[in-house]
Design an enzyme around this catalytic site. Sequence first.
Site, short mmCIF file in Angstrom:
data_model
loop_
_atom_site.label_atom_id
_atom_site.label_comp_id
_atom_site.label_asym_id
_atom_site.label_seq_id
_atom_site.Cartn_x
_atom_site.Cartn_y
_atom_site.Cartn_z
N ASP A 62 -2.27 5.60 7.36
CA ASP A 62 -2.59 6.81 8.13
C ASP A 62 -3.31 6.39 9.42
O ASP A 62 -2.63 6.09 10.41
CB ASP A 62 -3.45 7.73 7.25
CG ASP A 62 -3.79 9.04 7.91
OD1 ASP A 62 -3.16 9.38 8.93
OD2 ASP A 62 -4.70 9.75 7.42
N ARG A 68 -0.68 11.45 -9.01
CA ARG A 68 -0.19 10.09 -8.77
C ARG A 68 1.08 9.79 -9.57
O ARG A 68 1.88 8.94 -9.18
CB ARG A 68 -1.25 9.06 -9.19
CG ARG A 68 -2.49 9.02 -8.31
CD ARG A 68 -3.26 7.75 -8.61
NE ARG A 68 -4.64 7.78 -8.19
CZ ARG A 68 -5.05 7.44 -6.96
NH1 ARG A 68 -4.18 7.08 -6.05
NH2 ARG A 68 -6.33 7.47 -6.65
N GLU A 115 0.84 -1.20 0.00
CA GLU A 115 0.00 0.00 0.00
C GLU A 115 0.87 1.25 0.00
O GLU A 115 2.02 1.22 0.45
CB GLU A 115 -0.93 -0.08 1.23
CG GLU A 115 -1.79 1.12 1.52
CD GLU A 115 -2.79 1.49 0.43
OE1 GLU A 115 -2.41 1.46 -0.76
OE2 GLU A 115 -3.92 1.87 0.77
N ASP A 116 0.31 2.34 -0.51
CA ASP A 116 1.08 3.58 -0.59
C ASP A 116 1.36 4.18 0.79
O ASP A 116 2.48 4.58 1.08
CB ASP A 116 0.38 4.61 -1.51
CG ASP A 116 -1.10 4.82 -1.17
OD1 ASP A 116 -1.60 4.23 -0.19
OD2 ASP A 116 -1.75 5.59 -1.90
P1 IMP Z 1 -6.12 4.82 6.52
O1 IMP Z 1 -7.23 3.82 6.55
O2 IMP Z 1 -6.49 6.08 7.26
O3 IMP Z 1 -4.80 4.28 6.96
O4 IMP Z 1 -6.14 5.29 5.05
C1 IMP Z 1 -5.15 5.15 4.15
C2 IMP Z 1 -5.64 5.76 2.86
O5 IMP Z 1 -5.91 7.16 3.02
C3 IMP Z 1 -4.55 5.65 1.83
O6 IMP Z 1 -4.73 4.52 1.05
C4 IMP Z 1 -4.74 6.94 1.04
O7 IMP Z 1 -5.64 6.72 0.00
C5 IMP Z 1 -5.37 7.92 1.98
N1 IMP Z 1 -4.38 8.89 2.54
C6 IMP Z 1 -4.02 9.04 3.83
N2 IMP Z 1 -3.10 10.00 3.98
C7 IMP Z 1 -2.87 10.49 2.74
C8 IMP Z 1 -1.99 11.51 2.24
O8 IMP Z 1 -1.21 12.18 2.95
N3 IMP Z 1 -2.04 11.73 0.90
C9 IMP Z 1 -2.85 11.02 0.06
N4 IMP Z 1 -3.67 10.05 0.49
C10 IMP Z 1 -3.69 9.80 1.82
MG MG Z 2 -5.66 5.63 -1.58
#
Ligand code: IMP
Ligand code: MG
Length: 180
Positions: free
Chosen positions: A100, A162, A96-97
Amino acid sequence: MHEDLEKILFTASMIDERIKVLGKEIGAFYKGKEPVLLGLLKGAIPFYAALAKAMDIDLIMDFMAVSSYTGTTSGKLDIRMDMKEDVRGKDVLIVEDIIDTGQTLQMVKDLLLSRGARSVRIAVLLDKEAGRRVAIKPDWAGFIMPDAFAVGFGLDYNEKYRNLPYIGVLKGAIYGKKAE
Ligand code: IMP
Ligand code: MG
């Protein structure tokens, strides 16, 4: 640098070098195992491609597109495109990228375990540690990043940026703007 960015966090060469090191490390970890590399679309694409090339082992490529919604109690996982492989008895590495809150990865991990995967591990390019709301730690992370909104190398804002080969912080004026 793209004009919508405030600053660069990780240059293209920093990212490329780091992924090569990660790929070697992860490849050594899975030696003899033939893991399923599960990329989460679309953000993981550039990281996924570079990481897979840096892993000097046999592996299976697969993809899934998901989004997670934060409910009042627990989140809900929306599978927009499911993977093709049957993961029963397999070792899966989710790629995954960014992590968060950790919600998305926790839910995908639980799903794969419920489907009978032998092991599920996580590799992310970026770890936004300050954002964590679920107790989950990636097994491999490229970089720890500050609590800011990053774009580039797969990361988007309204589907844009992207394709940038580096990662930067979006200007507040852009980030606050509604989708065109
Ligand atoms: P999580 O469930 O909050 O960990 O969400 C992760 C997802 O939120 C990632 O796959 C991203 O699509 C998006 N995301 C969270 N932080 C960023 C950021 O700084 N830039 C772009 N996308 C983000
Ligand atoms: Mg995403």
